[in-house]
Design a protein around this motif. Structure first.
Motif, PDB file in Angstrom:
ATOM      1  N   SER A 254       0.906  -1.217  -0.042  1.00 29.83           N
ATOM      2  CA  SER A 254       0.051  -0.041   0.053  1.00 29.83           C
ATOM      3  C   SER A 254       0.899   1.380   0.019  1.00 29.83           C
ATOM      4  CB  SER A 254      -1.004   0.114   1.177  1.00 29.83           C
ATOM      5  OG  SER A 254      -0.133   0.076   2.587  1.00 29.83           O
ATOM      6  N   TYR A 366      -4.793   1.223   2.364  1.00 30.45           N
ATOM      7  CA  TYR A 366      -5.657   0.156   1.896  1.00 30.45           C
ATOM      8  C   TYR A 366      -6.875   0.896   2.038  1.00 30.45           C
ATOM      9  CZ  TYR A 366      -1.617  -2.995   2.488  1.00 30.45           C
ATOM     10  OH  TYR A 366      -0.469  -3.745   2.600  1.00 30.45           O
ATOM     11  N   THR A 385      -5.500  -0.384  -3.532  1.00 24.31           N
ATOM     12  CA  THR A 385      -4.531   0.539  -3.368  1.00 24.31           C
ATOM     13  C   THR A 385      -4.478   1.586  -4.233  1.00 24.31           C
ATOM     14  OG1 THR A 385      -2.790  -0.768  -4.599  1.00 24.31           O
ATOM     15  CG2 THR A 385      -3.103  -1.337  -2.046  1.00 24.31           C
TER      16      THR A 385
END
Length: 421
Positions: A254, A366, A385
């Motif tokens: 992420s 996220y 992401t």
């Protein structure tokens, strides 16, 4: 990092950091993967020529461009049939995303806490109206706050995450450990927001305290109680807890720019950093800091959405629209308190939106959503992401997983689609 209400979807939980990357368009198709071996099976995968699967894939590909998404993992099931399971984009530059990758599940753990609470109620260990002074007598209003108030966000306890000092401290060191005691200290530097049970306001504090109490009720660490009583019976083979920032391999990385303001990065100046290993313990009780996969996320949606582990009465108590019309805006709890409406109302650890039962966390770069439509037995799981263009000049991004879920619902259940924001 901050806790905001975006539209009708309660909190934005974000603490992040990253490296710049071009828009990713790589797609990995896993619709032919072996189905889940969970106790709520997803069944055989769809054929490559399924027009519904093709429509969902085309929608996602378009939204990846429109919403500046780096990767999207999705799984959609109807009953025991998998409509689509697919990965889009990249985890790292040159590393395609795949559906077996692990990511943070954040507030999805709140649904597990609600389930564990209802199991303890069924076993006669506690009642929902038990006050928490039985376990934590030193907390403010402990003789009036009940277990139910913690689980449905009506305790009046402030959210430590909305304390500016806490936010600054986290953003300066997002890898630091977050203890129960330190977060309690931040929480009660401020007075309670309202009298227990008299309003509704989203607060991580409620579930942090609930997790501590559930461990005391069960007489074991919370991670063990959740594993034995909830995760394993649901058939979740890739949902694991850790007290560190670790993630099992393979990892969906992420990225974010949400520390921009705290670090003094001017608007317009590039800022995008890898936030994969920021310590996500901050938002959950000790023992509920979890990671998962898209397969386990759709299994969770089905198990929670059907009440697979609960009696019919407990399922209704946990997931029914019992707070509709309750709550109001008040200065003391802005912006996290408002009237519960059909498009957004809270159960015990779950959100109801229209006829859908869901959780939709956003944290550490996220976003994810696990949602279930009981009447049509449809489950949708999405994990997302972001690319740099997703963040505004304050470093804030939308909950794109939730948006994608709502768009997908118009394809798979047009007559019962989730309300759009």
């Amino acid at each position: 990092m901050r806790s905001l209400l975006i539209g009708l979807l309660a909190t934005v939980l974000a603490l992040t950091a990253c490296t710049s990357t071009p828009d990713a368009t790589t797609t990995t198709d896993t619709t032919a993967n072996t189905p889940s071996s969970s106790s709520v099976p997803s069944g055989p995968a769809s054929t490559a020529g399924d027009p519904m699967a093709a429509s969902i894939a085309a929608l996602i590909e378009q939204q990846m461009t429109d919403q500046h998404l780096r990767a999207v993992l999705v799984k959609v099931t109807r009953g025991h049939t998998t409509v689509l399971e697919k990965a889009f984009g990249e985890s790292l530059d040159g590393v395609p995303a795949s559906t077996d990758m692990h990511f943070r599940n954040g507030a999805v753990a709140f649904a597990y806490l609600g389930t564990l609470l209802m199991l303890f109620v069924e076993q006669g260990k506690v009642g929902l109206d038990d006050t928490i002074d039985r376990w934590l007598p030193d907390l403010p209003e402990s003789d009036a706050v009940t277990l139910k108030m913690l689980a449905n966000q009506t305790s009046g306890y402030p959210d430590y995450e909305t304390d500016p000092d806490w936010t600054t401290a986290f953003n300066l060191d997002p890898y630091a450990a977050q203890t129960f005691e330190s977060r309690i200290d931040y929480t009660f530097r401020r007075p309670v927001q309202f009298a227990p049970g008299k309003n509704w306001s989203y607060s991580h504090t409620n579930f942090m305290i609930l997790g501590e109490i559930l461990a005391k009720i069960g007489g074991r660490p919370l991670d063990e109680l959740l594993s034995v009583n909830v995760l394993q019976p649901m058939g979740l083979t890739n949902t694991t807890a850790t007290d560190t920032a670790d993630l099992p391999a393979p990892v969906l990385h992420s990225f974010s720019s949400e520390r921009r303001v705290t670090l003094g990065i001017p608007a317009g100046a590039p800022f995008y950093e890898d936030s994969t290993y920021f310590n996500s313990m901050w938002g959950v009780p000790p023992g509920a800091n979890q990671s998962t996969t898209v397969d386990d996320l759709v299994t969770t949606a089905t198990a929670v959405g059907t009440g697979a582990l609960l009696s019919a009465e407990s399922y209704d108590t946990m997931t029914g629209p019992h707070l509709l019309g309750f709550g109001k805006k008040e200065k003391a709890c802005e912006p996290t308190c408002f009237t519960q409406i059909p498009a957004y109302n809270y159960g015990l650890g779950i959100v109801r939106s229209g006829d859908w039962i869901l959780q939709n966390p956003l944290l550490g770069g996220y976003s994810a959503t696990a949602a279930y439509l009981p009447e049509q037995r449809i489950a949708i799981a999405v994990a997302v992401t972001y690319l740099p263009g997703a963040f505004d000049d304050q470093g804030i991004e939308p909950n794109s997983a939730d948006q994608l879920f709502r768009m997908i619902s118009t394809v798979v259940a047009p007559d019962a689609a989730a309300p759009m924001k």
